[in-house]
Write a protein that holds these residues in place. Structure first.
Motif, mmCIF file in Angstrom:
data_model
loop_
_atom_site.group_PDB
_atom_site.id
_atom_site.type_symbol
_atom_site.label_atom_id
_atom_site.label_comp_id
_atom_site.label_asym_id
_atom_site.label_seq_id
_atom_site.Cartn_x
_atom_site.Cartn_y
_atom_site.Cartn_z
ATOM 1 N N ALA A 37 0.832 -1.203 0.000
ATOM 2 C CA ALA A 37 0.000 0.000 0.000
ATOM 3 C C ALA A 37 0.870 1.257 0.000
ATOM 4 C CB ALA A 37 -0.917 0.002 1.219
ATOM 5 N N MET A 38 0.367 2.308 -0.645
ATOM 6 C CA MET A 38 1.052 3.592 -0.687
ATOM 7 C C MET A 38 0.626 4.393 0.536
ATOM 8 S SD MET A 38 3.071 5.467 -2.808
ATOM 9 C CE MET A 38 2.713 5.070 -4.518
ATOM 10 N N ARG A 39 1.532 4.516 1.501
ATOM 11 C CA ARG A 39 1.217 5.221 2.739
ATOM 12 C C ARG A 39 2.348 6.169 3.084
ATOM 13 N NH1 ARG A 39 -1.137 0.614 6.823
ATOM 14 N NH2 ARG A 39 -1.131 2.409 8.225
ATOM 15 N N ALA A 40 2.064 7.104 4.000
ATOM 16 C CA ALA A 40 3.098 8.034 4.450
ATOM 17 C C ALA A 40 4.157 7.315 5.259
ATOM 18 C CB ALA A 40 2.469 9.152 5.279
ATOM 19 N N ALA A 41 3.715 6.369 6.098
ATOM 20 C CA ALA A 41 4.649 5.608 6.920
ATOM 21 C C ALA A 41 5.496 4.698 6.043
ATOM 22 C CB ALA A 41 3.886 4.775 7.947
ATOM 23 N N ARG A 42 6.635 4.302 6.568
ATOM 24 C CA ARG A 42 7.497 3.356 5.872
ATOM 25 C C ARG A 42 7.163 1.941 6.347
ATOM 26 N NH1 ARG A 42 12.084 4.796 3.212
ATOM 27 N NH2 ARG A 42 12.343 7.015 2.837
ATOM 28 N N PRO A 43 7.102 0.975 5.436
ATOM 29 C CA PRO A 43 6.731 -0.391 5.827
ATOM 30 C C PRO A 43 7.835 -1.055 6.642
ATOM 31 C CG PRO A 43 7.400 -0.341 3.537
ATOM 32 C CD PRO A 43 7.347 1.089 3.992
ATOM 33 N N LEU A 44 7.443 -1.919 7.552
ATOM 34 C CA LEU A 44 8.374 -2.667 8.392
ATOM 35 C C LEU A 44 8.303 -4.144 8.013
ATOM 36 C CD1 LEU A 44 7.235 -1.176 11.836
ATOM 37 C CD2 LEU A 44 9.046 -0.307 10.361
ATOM 38 N N LEU A 45 9.407 -4.840 8.202
ATOM 39 C CA LEU A 45 9.392 -6.293 8.112
ATOM 40 C C LEU A 45 9.452 -6.866 9.518
ATOM 41 C CD1 LEU A 45 11.657 -7.249 5.067
ATOM 42 C CD2 LEU A 45 9.160 -7.085 5.201
#
Length: 786
Positions: free
Chosen positions: A63-71
């Motif tokens: 998804a395109m979000r402001a937050a950065r994705p985490l693993l």
């Protein structure tokens, strides 16, 4: 590959939108490898020289979000992931040994990371906040339409109309204009910039390796059309409004060194340049229509999400380029603050939605914390506006289900994530209710700061006034009055004199995790680390603790500060310590030269010491400093010409602990939005790698002129996601003594004889004191010479 099934034993604490540090993602570690069984989303962990490369391959784009994705490995987040161009592959390099024991790798978002983790004690306070105290209604409602009819028009100069520095890609130049029909003369201009959302929507029949312009079968998401409410409220009251599109930046900012902040700033300034031309000599799509209609020396900027950091950056870049445009007011809405940028010299209000499920750590709070005392003599007013029950997306109708043309969502994430923010919770705002709040505060702020409409001051000075159109919303405002209307007593950021505290109480200055450590991610907005400034110090406050009712914190006023008759209120920021007892209260006692005193319980004038709602996880409850405001008119019997001491007494509750900040006397005022501080910038550097030992990449940091005050800025390396990283981590304060204008930051480069690619990295500057950041990222290039 070798499989691993050892139980995961290490937990990495997630700080809101980020991990504890880029060093945790990139540091060198031992060499091991593992693999996962087949699944819908496949993953693997491979050995690399710097530790472990964790890769997750998704069936659908992230998804395109402001937050950065985490693993997350075995359910525990281990780092921020780098996305592939098609957003289907997530990768990170880590030295965390949990990766060697992986049984499962998943994508998680910061708002998801704390599910199932109990927050610190404090007890449920939801019932109070459903019927929380509310201030008086303003007579004039900024959310209402004014006397002018509003005419709208759009302009589109093409999907690739301008090349944006900081992005290396061409962007669309698209905007929607909201103009007051029949308004005479030049009018203030407000520019709206949306945030990071999907760039395109529809059926992609012919997949493209380029995300912008939109591939065949898809259309651009019209995010710029999502702010009709505040735009029309402003335009109908005589203001010009332009809302601009930034889809190209959203499509490419994943690879930008600063997550797109500079590109967004450049796009804003490009639009301002067009309107300077169109409103003076005409041309473009409107001919002579708007000649003489725009005042480019009276400009306000609103940025939502990553757009918030974009407009903050635009104000700084504009100032660095000679203030060609008169940017006088900036409103970051649910913003990111990846680089800890201060915003001196302009009026500012940061709107923070309590139920933000994207920028869940409310990192925009740091714009206020970092700016409020960053420049001696800064006369601008600033505030934060925290809206309970509001999420990230619903301020934009094009991001709201049932209103948007493209797919959209409630970013909080549905049910079960904590009652105060669940969709069916009584305190949660419906989409139209939230948009009404946004309209009232956005329109009120710009009408106040650009138009001088002082009737809206009570919305932003911490006095708890309300706009009728904001409805049932519970809103809490923290404000710093302009310098001309304020007398600071103490910021509570330095150790108090030894005799300031008596009885069974202690007062200790704390910063960051020394103030608060919680297992609930994102619950400490003042103290969580920023993505590009992991090690820069955060807000310093005084933590007052007591074990009986005898404690007194006493502040003596110097002779020249005892006459406070010109001020309206005594105020400070406060918050309860969540590790302390559920109920916290203090008494404020003001004493004059004859010993006459007036005592006011904090609970009688403010709920700053009442825990905010939420007792579960996912970043709740937030630990936010809020306003305690005591009108001086309530201090009956005290001679305001001769106030000698201010006391904070623990006589209300036998045991407790609270955070304190920013005690001052103040009166309402607009202030002067101008500073003359020196500018600080960092230059680029290129260095050869070498074959043995250590060489250094020496970044030169310069001030634009000498100053009589010390200047401090924090410098930190920002390293790419690479299997072999020859660059060492650096995080340090850069101090310019009076008269100095040049300093050097040396970044170690480990030489080797391996044949590899050249390596790019960056040095980020953040959290400046007594200077304005202009060029805040230095680009480093290590030339491989093997």
């Amino acid at each position: 590959m070798e499989s691993w099934s050892v139980d995961e034993r290490k937990t990495v604490r997630v700080l809101g939108t980020f991990t504890l540090g880029m060093a945790a993602v990139l540091a060198i570690g031992p060499v091991v490898a593992s693999a996962a069984p087949p699944a819908a989303n496949s993953w693997d962990v491979q050995q690399v020289p710097t530790g472990y490369r964790v890769t997750l391959r998704l069936d659908e784009p992230v998804a395109m979000r402001a937050a950065r994705p985490l693993l997350a490995v075995n359910g525990k987040p281990i780092g921020v992931a780098q996305q592939s161009a098609d957003r289907r592959t997530l990768t990170l390099i880590t030295s965390d040994k949990a990766a060697a024991e992986a049984r499962d790798v998943q994508l998680v978002w910061p708002g998801d990371a704390g599910q199932g983790v109990r927050s610190l004690t404090g007890g449920p306070t939801d019932a109070y906040w459903l019927n929380a105290r509310k201030g008086p209604l303003l007579k004039d409602d900024p959310g209402k339409l004014g006397r002018y009819k509003v005419e709208t028009a759009e302009y589109n100069l093409g999907d690739q109309a301008v090349l944006l520095p900081g992005l290396g890609q061409k962007s669309e130049v698209v905007g929607k204009v909201y103009a007051p029909v029949g308004a005479a003369g030049q009018r203030p201009l407000v520019v709206f910039l949306h945030g990071r959302h999907e760039a395109c929507y529809g059926d992609e029949s012919a997949p493209s390796d380029k995300p912008w312009p939109c591939p065949k079968g898809t259309k651009p998401v019209p995010s710029y059309r999502g702010y009709d409410g505040p735009a029309k409220a402003l335009a109908s009251n005589g203001y010009q409004v332009v809302s601009i599109s930034s889809n190209a930046i959203n499509a490419y900012d994943n690879d930008a060194y600063d997550s797109g902040a500079q590109a967004r700033a450049e796009l804003v300034l490009d639009h301002l340049a067009l309107w300077k031309k169109w409103s003076t000599v005409g041309g473009g799509p409107f001919g002579t229509k708007y000649i003489g209609k725009f005042d480019l020396q009276n400009v306000g900027l609103m940025g939502h999400s990553r757009g918030g950091e974009g407009v903050v950056r635009a104000a700084a870049v504009n100032a660095d380029r000679g203030s060609q445009y008169g940017v006088r007011a900036v409103l970051p809405l649910a913003p990111v603050d990846f680089a800890r940028s201060a915003v001196p010299g302009v009026a500012m209000s940061v709107l923070l939605p309590y139920c933000d499920g994207d920028v869940s750590d409310l990192q925009g709070q740091k714009y206020y914390d970092d700016t409020r005392n960053s420049i001696t003599g800064d006369g601008a007013a600033r505030s934060t506006v925290t809206v309970l029950g509001a999420n990230h997306n619903f301020f934009n109708t094009e991001w709201t289900p049932g209103q948007s043309v493209a797919p959209s969502m409630d970013d909080w994430g549905g049910e079960g994530n904590g009652a105060p923010c669940d969709a069916e919770y009584a305190g949660r705002l419906k989409a139209k209710e939230q948009q009404a709040v946004g309209t009232a505060y956005l329109a009120g702020f710009f009408r106040l700061q650009l138009g001088g409409e002082k009737q809206f001051l009570p919305l932003f000075d911490g006095s708890d006034a309300r706009a009728a159109s904001a409805g049932k919303a519970v809103v809490r405002v923290v404000a710093q009055a302009p310098l001309a209307s304020r007398r600071d007593v103490t910021a509570f950021d330095k150790t108090l004199p030894k005799d300031a505290v008596t009885g069974k109480a202690t007062a200790v200055v704390c910063i960051g995790e020394a103030c608060l450590v919680t297992d609930s991610p994102g619950s400490a907005p003042h103290w969580d680390a920023a993505y590009y400034a992991q090690h820069a110090p955060t807000l310093a406050v005084t933590k007052l603790s007591w074990t009986d009712k005898s404690g007194v914190l006493r502040l003596n006023l110097p002779t020249v500060h005892r006459d406070v008759r010109k001020y309206a209120a005594l105020s400070f920021r406060a918050a309860p310590d969540p590790t302390s007892t559920p109920k916290t209260d203090l008494t404020v006692r003001v004493v004059d030269g004859r010993g006459r005193a007036a005592a006011v319980p904090v609970s009688a004038v403010s709920d700053a010491l009442t825990r905010l709602p939420g007792d579960e996880s996912v970043g709740l409850p937030k630990n936010l400093l809020r306003t305690v405001r005591i009108p001086l008119s309530s201090l009956g019997g005290v001679n305001l010409r001769d106030v000698r001491t201010i006391e904070l007494r623990t006589d209300r509750v036998a045991k407790g602990s609270a955070y304190l900040s920013d005690l001052s006397f103040s009166a309402p005022g607009l202030g002067v939005s101008a500073v003359t501080a020196p500018k600080v910038a960092v230059a680029d550097v290129t260095v050869k790698e070498g074959d043995q030992g250590t060489t250094y990449a020496s970044f030169v940091v310069r001030l634009s002129r000498p100053t009589t005050r010390p200047v401090v800025v924090y410098a930190e390396t920002s390293l790419p996601y690479a299997d072999v990283m020859p660059v060492g981590d650096v995080a340090q304060a850069v101090v310019f003594k009076p008269g100095q204008v040049r300093q050097t930051v040396r970044v170690p480069v480990r030489a080797n004889t391996r044949d590899s690619d050249d390596v790019k990295f960056y040095l980020a500057l953040s959290a400046p004191r007594e200077a304005v950041l202009t060029r805040n990222f230095g680009h480093g290039l290590i030339l491989d010479d093997d």
